[in-house]
Design an enzyme around this catalytic site. Structure first.
Site, PDB file in Angstrom:
ATOM      1  N   GLU A 126       0.494   2.489   4.801  1.00 22.50           N
ATOM      2  CA  GLU A 126      -0.927   2.461   4.428  1.00 22.50           C
ATOM      3  C   GLU A 126      -1.399   1.046   4.169  1.00 22.50           C
ATOM      4  OE1 GLU A 126      -4.342   2.595   1.447  1.00 22.50           O
ATOM      5  OE2 GLU A 126      -2.363   1.661   1.333  1.00 22.50           O
ATOM      6  N   GLU A 127      -0.547   0.281   3.485  1.00 21.16           N
ATOM      7  CA  GLU A 127      -0.938  -1.072   3.110  1.00 21.16           C
ATOM      8  C   GLU A 127      -1.046  -2.008   4.317  1.00 21.16           C
ATOM      9  OE1 GLU A 127      -2.059  -1.615   0.333  1.00 21.16           O
ATOM     10  OE2 GLU A 127      -1.002  -0.509  -1.236  1.00 21.16           O
ATOM     11  N   ASP A 162      -4.658   8.407  -4.146  1.00 21.70           N
ATOM     12  CA  ASP A 162      -4.190   7.024  -4.021  1.00 21.70           C
ATOM     13  C   ASP A 162      -4.549   6.287  -5.305  1.00 21.70           C
ATOM     14  OD1 ASP A 162      -3.496   4.473  -3.308  1.00 21.70           O
ATOM     15  OD2 ASP A 162      -4.741   4.380  -1.512  1.00 21.70           O
ATOM     16  N   ASP A 200       0.500   1.843  -7.501  1.00 18.46           N
ATOM     17  CA  ASP A 200      -0.093   1.896  -6.163  1.00 18.46           C
ATOM     18  C   ASP A 200       1.008   1.888  -5.101  1.00 18.46           C
ATOM     19  OD1 ASP A 200      -1.708   1.732  -3.937  1.00 18.46           O
ATOM     20  OD2 ASP A 200      -2.192  -0.388  -4.209  1.00 18.46           O
TER      21      ASP A 200
END
Length: 280
Positions: free
Chosen positions: A92-93, A121, A58
């Site tokens: 993104e996180e 993703d 991820d």
């Protein structure tokens, strides 16, 4: 406790151990030279990981998958009918910051010129299911913008043709397609699962272990090169290449991609993924 609170007799202490700082991040974007600029196929995956782990699954899986497809398209001299724009999103996180910033900078004309967004993703979960975003909402009740159902169908038809099962997953706003569907751009993509638990029914279809998370190392330090299914990456990257080339070569809008040319199918066949390499 209730009486103590009523008379102000209770005390609470809170200790926060945190770092507050300003950081800089970037999106990395590459686009084909050829193709229609008013029908852009935007392919995205996020580059960052959480601070707790290295993020090999991820989202090293999605980022590496679309990078290899882009490199192979260049090596093969692929000439798309529609421009293909590859984007590796930052932060993104931290709340989809990279993709949201990108969308926020688009003019109305630039938004209209993006035919669709394909998002990848997490496509190598060790206890995987082949999830496809439920574009028409018929399975999850949450549909994407008009045309998202056709994107979903391209993936479903591909998996059916490969005699591989797949399952729907909802547009829940947890990944970088969110800002795109927020401005009405059709979207779709693939996902192999995160912290949710694999059911016995899913294990019977896909193998591996029921009662365990699809990715047991999701957002943990153990998300290393050992936290990976090359079988999942192989199958999902093949599907990603097929969809990217289908939309890159179609002469139709997203609402009607079944009219894509034979050239699209032949080009997709040259992008077969095997292990950690694409092969011709």
């Amino acid at each position: 406790m209730g009486d103590d609170l009523a008379v102000g007799g209770a005390q609470a202490r809170l200790v926060v151990d945190a770092i507050s700082e300003v950081r800089t991040t970037e999106n990395v974007i590459a686009q084909t030279q050829g193709g229609r600029s008013d029908r852009v196929v935007l392919v995205g995956a996020h580059l960052d990981s959480v601070s707790e782990g290295p993020g090999i699954q991820d989202n090293g899986s999605g980022s590496a998958g679309i990078l290899e497809i882009a490199l192979k398209m260049a090596a093969l001299g692929t000439e798309p009918r529609n421009k293909v724009r590859f984007a590796w999103w930052g932060a993104e996180e931290a709340g989809l910051l990279g993709s949201q910033y990108y969308v926020d900078q688009l003019t109305p004309r630039e938004i209209k010129n993006i035919a669709l967004n394909l998002n990848f993703d997490m496509i190598g979960s060790p206890n995987f299911v082949r999830f496809v975003y439920d574009g028409d909402g018929d399975a999850t009740g949450t549909a994407g913008p008009n045309g998202s159902g056709n994107i979903e169908q391209v993936f479903l038809d591909y998996f059916t043709g490969q005699d591989l099962a797949s399952d729907p997953t909802a547009f829940d706003g947890r990944s970088d397609y969110g800002p795109f569907i927020g401005v009405g751009i059709p979207a779709g993509g693939l996902f192999t699962g995160a912290e949710d638990i694999k059911t016995a029914e899913e294990a019977a279809i896909y193998g591996e272990t029921a009662g365990v998370a699809y990715d047991p190392c999701y957002h943990l330090a153990c998300d290393t090169v050992d936290n990976f299914s090359f079988e999942a990456l192989d199958q999902m990257s093949d599907a990603a290449a097929h969809a990217i080339l289908t939309f890159a070569m179609t002469t139709s809008s997203v609402n009607g991609t079944d009219k894509g040319s034979d050239k699209a199918m032949k080009s997709a066949e040259t992008l077969e993924y095997q292990g950690n390499k694409l092969r011709r």
